[in-house]
Write an enzyme that holds these catalytic residues in place. Structure first.
Site, PDB file in Angstrom:
ATOM      1  N   ILE A   1      -5.097   9.802 -17.292  1.00  0.00           N
ATOM      2  CA  ILE A   1      -5.768   8.410 -17.547  1.00  0.00           C
ATOM      3  C   ILE A   1      -7.263   8.651 -17.188  1.00  0.00           C
ATOM      4  O   ILE A   1      -8.161   7.628 -17.295  1.00  0.00           O
ATOM      5  CB  ILE A   1      -5.131   7.530 -16.944  1.00  0.00           C
TER       6      ILE A   1
ATOM      7  N   GLU B   1      -0.126   8.298  -8.470  1.00  0.00           N
ATOM      8  CA  GLU B   1       0.342   9.130  -7.662  1.00  0.00           C
ATOM      9  C   GLU B   1       1.100   7.961  -6.722  1.00  0.00           C
ATOM     10  O   GLU B   1       0.583   7.073  -6.276  1.00  0.00           O
ATOM     11  CB  GLU B   1      -0.543   9.740  -6.760  1.00  0.00           C
TER      12      GLU B   1
ATOM     13  N   THR C   1      -6.370   9.406  -9.131  1.00  0.00           N
ATOM     14  CA  THR C   1      -5.760   8.891 -10.427  1.00  0.00           C
ATOM     15  C   THR C   1      -5.531   7.250 -10.044  1.00  0.00           C
ATOM     16  O   THR C   1      -5.617   6.298 -11.225  1.00  0.00           O
ATOM     17  CB  THR C   1      -4.375   9.331 -10.363  1.00  0.00           C
TER      18      THR C   1
ATOM     19  N   THR D   1       2.290  -2.803  -6.135  1.00  0.00           N
ATOM     20  CA  THR D   1       3.385  -2.662  -5.019  1.00  0.00           C
ATOM     21  C   THR D   1       3.385  -3.751  -4.017  1.00  0.00           C
ATOM     22  O   THR D   1       2.115  -4.042  -3.783  1.00  0.00           O
ATOM     23  CB  THR D   1       3.291  -1.198  -4.465  1.00  0.00           C
ATOM     24  N   ASP D   2       4.340  -4.008  -3.557  1.00  0.00           N
ATOM     25  CA  ASP D   2       4.551  -4.789  -2.145  1.00  0.00           C
ATOM     26  C   ASP D   2       3.704  -4.390  -1.249  1.00  0.00           C
ATOM     27  O   ASP D   2       3.253  -5.003  -0.100  1.00  0.00           O
ATOM     28  CB  ASP D   2       5.734  -5.580  -1.714  1.00  0.00           C
ATOM     29  N   GLU D   3       3.557  -2.817  -0.923  1.00  0.00           N
ATOM     30  CA  GLU D   3       2.777  -2.365   0.036  1.00  0.00           C
ATOM     31  C   GLU D   3       1.491  -2.650   0.228  1.00  0.00           C
ATOM     32  O   GLU D   3       0.966  -2.341   1.413  1.00  0.00           O
ATOM     33  CB  GLU D   3       2.960  -0.595   0.067  1.00  0.00           C
TER      34      GLU D   3
ATOM     35  N   TYR E   1      -1.843   5.656   0.163  1.00  0.00           N
ATOM     36  CA  TYR E   1      -1.354   5.416  -1.007  1.00  0.00           C
ATOM     37  C   TYR E   1      -1.333   3.902  -1.145  1.00  0.00           C
ATOM     38  O   TYR E   1      -2.006   3.382  -2.163  1.00  0.00           O
ATOM     39  CB  TYR E   1       0.431   5.719  -0.985  1.00  0.00           C
TER      40      TYR E   1
ATOM     41  N   ALA F   1      -3.776   1.776  -0.023  1.00  0.00           N
ATOM     42  CA  ALA F   1      -4.822   1.566   0.208  1.00  0.00           C
ATOM     43  C   ALA F   1      -5.469   1.852  -1.206  1.00  0.00           C
ATOM     44  O   ALA F   1      -6.324   1.038  -1.987  1.00  0.00           O
ATOM     45  CB  ALA F   1      -5.709   2.047   0.861  1.00  0.00           C
TER      46      ALA F   1
ATOM     47  N   LYS G   1      -3.742   1.683  -4.137  1.00  0.00           N
ATOM     48  CA  LYS G   1      -3.167   0.949  -5.009  1.00  0.00           C
ATOM     49  C   LYS G   1      -3.895  -0.357  -4.837  1.00  0.00           C
ATOM     50  O   LYS G   1      -4.121  -1.289  -5.783  1.00  0.00           O
ATOM     51  CB  LYS G   1      -1.669   0.531  -4.644  1.00  0.00           C
TER      52      LYS G   1
ATOM     53  N   LEU H   1      13.772   7.957  -0.934  1.00  0.00           N
ATOM     54  CA  LEU H   1      14.960   8.041  -0.005  1.00  0.00           C
ATOM     55  C   LEU H   1      16.411   7.952  -0.680  1.00  0.00           C
ATOM     56  O   LEU H   1      17.372   8.916  -0.077  1.00  0.00           O
ATOM     57  CB  LEU H   1      14.780   6.601   0.722  1.00  0.00           C
TER      58      LEU H   1
HETATM   59  P1  NAD Z   1       6.456   8.159 -10.462  1.00  0.00           P
HETATM   60  O1  NAD Z   1       5.557   8.962  -9.454  1.00  0.00           O
HETATM   61  O2  NAD Z   1       7.746   8.337 -10.787  1.00  0.00           O
HETATM   62  O3  NAD Z   1       5.731   8.205 -11.633  1.00  0.00           O
HETATM   63  C1  NAD Z   1       4.378   8.395 -12.026  1.00  0.00           C
HETATM   64  C2  NAD Z   1       3.680   8.911 -13.442  1.00  0.00           C
HETATM   65  O4  NAD Z   1       2.593   8.757 -13.741  1.00  0.00           O
HETATM   66  C3  NAD Z   1       4.323  10.355 -13.695  1.00  0.00           C
HETATM   67  O5  NAD Z   1       4.974  10.590 -14.902  1.00  0.00           O
HETATM   68  C4  NAD Z   1       3.184  11.083 -13.614  1.00  0.00           C
HETATM   69  O6  NAD Z   1       3.361  12.308 -14.003  1.00  0.00           O
HETATM   70  C5  NAD Z   1       2.275  10.109 -14.111  1.00  0.00           C
HETATM   71  N1  NAD Z   1       1.011  10.320 -13.837  1.00  0.00           N
HETATM   72  C6  NAD Z   1       0.295  10.593 -12.610  1.00  0.00           C
HETATM   73  N2  NAD Z   1      -1.128  10.968 -12.661  1.00  0.00           N
HETATM   74  C7  NAD Z   1      -1.307  10.555 -13.755  1.00  0.00           C
HETATM   75  C8  NAD Z   1      -2.704  10.636 -14.644  1.00  0.00           C
HETATM   76  N3  NAD Z   1      -3.733  10.792 -13.873  1.00  0.00           N
HETATM   77  N4  NAD Z   1      -2.707  10.443 -15.837  1.00  0.00           N
HETATM   78  C9  NAD Z   1      -1.580  10.153 -16.447  1.00  0.00           C
HETATM   79  N5  NAD Z   1      -0.281   9.944 -15.679  1.00  0.00           N
HETATM   80  C10 NAD Z   1      -0.276  10.306 -14.654  1.00  0.00           C
HETATM   81  O7  NAD Z   1       6.125   6.548 -10.012  1.00  0.00           O
HETATM   82  P2  NAD Z   1       6.985   5.370 -10.018  1.00  0.00           P
HETATM   83  O8  NAD Z   1       8.119   5.209  -9.025  1.00  0.00           O
HETATM   84  O9  NAD Z   1       7.870   5.495 -11.489  1.00  0.00           O
HETATM   85  O10 NAD Z   1       5.836   4.114  -9.858  1.00  0.00           O
HETATM   86  C11 NAD Z   1       5.409   3.725 -11.059  1.00  0.00           C
HETATM   87  C12 NAD Z   1       4.425   2.572 -10.561  1.00  0.00           C
HETATM   88  O11 NAD Z   1       5.014   1.634 -10.007  1.00  0.00           O
HETATM   89  C13 NAD Z   1       3.171   3.128  -9.424  1.00  0.00           C
HETATM   90  O12 NAD Z   1       1.918   2.467  -9.956  1.00  0.00           O
HETATM   91  C14 NAD Z   1       3.752   2.520  -8.208  1.00  0.00           C
HETATM   92  O13 NAD Z   1       2.902   2.258  -7.543  1.00  0.00           O
HETATM   93  C15 NAD Z   1       4.677   1.308  -8.583  1.00  0.00           C
HETATM   94  N6  NAD Z   1       5.632   0.733  -7.710  1.00  0.00           N
HETATM   95  C16 NAD Z   1       6.670   1.948  -7.481  1.00  0.00           C
HETATM   96  C17 NAD Z   1       7.831   1.474  -6.615  1.00  0.00           C
HETATM   97  C18 NAD Z   1       8.941   2.343  -6.610  1.00  0.00           C
HETATM   98  O14 NAD Z   1       9.575   1.975  -5.629  1.00  0.00           O
HETATM   99  N7  NAD Z   1       9.026   3.517  -7.151  1.00  0.00           N
HETATM  100  C19 NAD Z   1       7.573   0.008  -6.374  1.00  0.00           C
HETATM  101  C20 NAD Z   1       6.670  -0.782  -6.488  1.00  0.00           C
HETATM  102  C21 NAD Z   1       5.634  -0.332  -7.358  1.00  0.00           C
END
Ligand code: NAD
Length: 341
Positions: free
Chosen positions: A59, A83, A99, A133-135, A159, A161, A163, A199
């Site tokens: 992206i 990330e 990212t 995220t809620d974080e 992370y 910060a 987001k 986890l």
């Molecule tokens: P993940 O790490 O499993 O997936 C992230 C994806 O983004 C991966 O497929 C990765 O290859 C891709 N990616 C990373 N850098 C990239 C770039 N520069 N260009 C294109 N693609 C890129 O993460 P997730 O758990 O699926 O989380 C997705 C979103 O949801 C994130 O923004 C995260 O902050 C948010 N989120 C996650 C949770 C959770 O519990 N997992 C909770 C709340 C919010």
């Protein structure tokens, strides 16, 4: 609708894509850089669908993003590329800045350039949904009310910060340029296809292998847990029916201490008729308390009243059933995770 999903090879993005194609019949273009957490194996269910296509794109790469957007002309963009691991952000924050902040900026600019040239209904209906995220709201103590859409941003890790920065960019592109943006803040997700550093899959896999599992501090940190399929439905509801410029909290009404989640997993495993690793009496013997994470947030909690009242969404998968199914999925799908550990 035609959705451009960024980060669709990740844990949540792949669940959203499976839901969009299998349950809703929407068209999806997935762009993903395929970092360590991106895994096309998670999309085997939909990869042959005429409704699905994939491009390996970062992206941060404006030219590539522009080409994909001009080619597919989406009705909505959901930004899940990120990330996402707090521990990795503490060891090496640079990718998170790149990212999560620069990447979101580049994406916003390319989407804005596309959106301003749209006309009529296509322009009015266009949506940019940013998944946060809620974080970003920091840490609650036990007595505090859960986070809501008016909570202050107090991120504590690189992370969260990064987001938070991306949320501010998205909001300002809405205010300044009129881009029809929405933001969601979800609590901790669990379910199939989650990278085994997080986890729940970490504990399941380590338990199956008879390896000690590290628990930060005393394990009493509280998280709200939501099944990833419930999260996916919430995101589609926000993209389709959410009010432009608004943010929505998404959560499971299910706050639990980390140590209790770990004990629940051990209990589920005890109940399954699978052979225990050699010499192990009970799975809880593998619990290993280790030095706490730096700036470890004590508690996250989420008030979901806004999305419930406005969009009619609420979590539908109980934690006890969802966790049991998740443990069972990791036991049956070693092919998916064995090369990742
Ligand atoms: P993940 O790490 O499993 O997936 C992230 C994806 O983004 C991966 O497929 C990765 O290859 C891709 N990616 C990373 N850098 C990239 C770039 N520069 N260009 C294109 N693609 C890129 O993460 P997730 O758990 O699926 O989380 C997705 C979103 O949801 C994130 O923004 C995260 O902050 C948010 N989120 C996650 C949770 C959770 O519990 N997992 C909770 C709340 C919010």
């Amino acid at each position: 609708m035609k959705f451009l999903i960024t980060g669709g090879a990740g844990f949540i993005g792949s669940a959203v894509i499976r839901h969009l194609i299998n349950d809703s019949g929407h068209e999806v273009i997935n762009i993903d850089k395929l970092t360590y957490s991106g895994n096309l194996d998670s999309l085997k269910d939909v990869e042959k669908s005429e409704l699905y296509s994939f491009r390996e794109v970062d992206i941060c790469d404006s030219d590539q993003v522009r080409r994909v957007i001009d080619y597919c002309r989406p009705d909505a963009v959901m930004n899940l590329a990120a990330e996402s691991c707090v521990d990795r952000s503490i060891v090496d924050p640079s990718k998170f800045i790149q990212t999560n902040i620069v990447g979101t900026f580049s994406l916003l600019e390319e989407v804005r350039n596309y959106w301003v040239k749209l006309e009529g209904g296509k322009k009015d209906k266009f949506r940019f949904l940013h998944i946060s995220t809620d974080e970003v709201f920091g840490s609650l103590c036990t007595q505090e009310e859960p986070f809501n859409e008016g909570s202050h941003y107090i991120p504590n890790s690189p992370y969260s910060a990064s987001k938070a920065c991306s949320d501010h960019l998205v909001r300002s592109w809405g205010k300044t340029y009129g881009l029809p943006v929405l933001i969601t803040h979800c609590s901790n997700n669990y379910g199939p296809y989650q990278f085994p550093e997080k986890l729940i899959p970490l504990i399941i896999i380590k338990a199956m292998r008879g390896e000690n599992f590290p628990i930060y501090g005393d394990g009493i940190q509280v998280r709200d847990w939501l099944h990833v399929n419930d999260h996916s439905k919430a995101l589609v509801a926000v993209a389709e029916k959410g009010r432009v410029g608004e943010s929505y909290m998404i959560g499971g009404n299910n706050e639990k201490r980390n140590i209790d989640v770990v004990r629940d997993i051990c209990e589920i495993l005890e109940g399954f008729e699978i052979p225990k690793p050699k010499g192990l009496k009970k799975y809880t013997d593998l619990i290993d308390f280790v030095e706490d994470r730096k700036a470890h947030d004590f508690r996250y909690g989420v008030d979901v009243n806004k999305i419930k009242n406005e969009l009619g969404w609420q979590p539908s998968i109980s934690f006890s059933i969802g966790l049991k199914e998740t443990v069972s999925w990791y036991i049956s799908n070693e092919w998916w995770w064995e090369r990742l550990i």
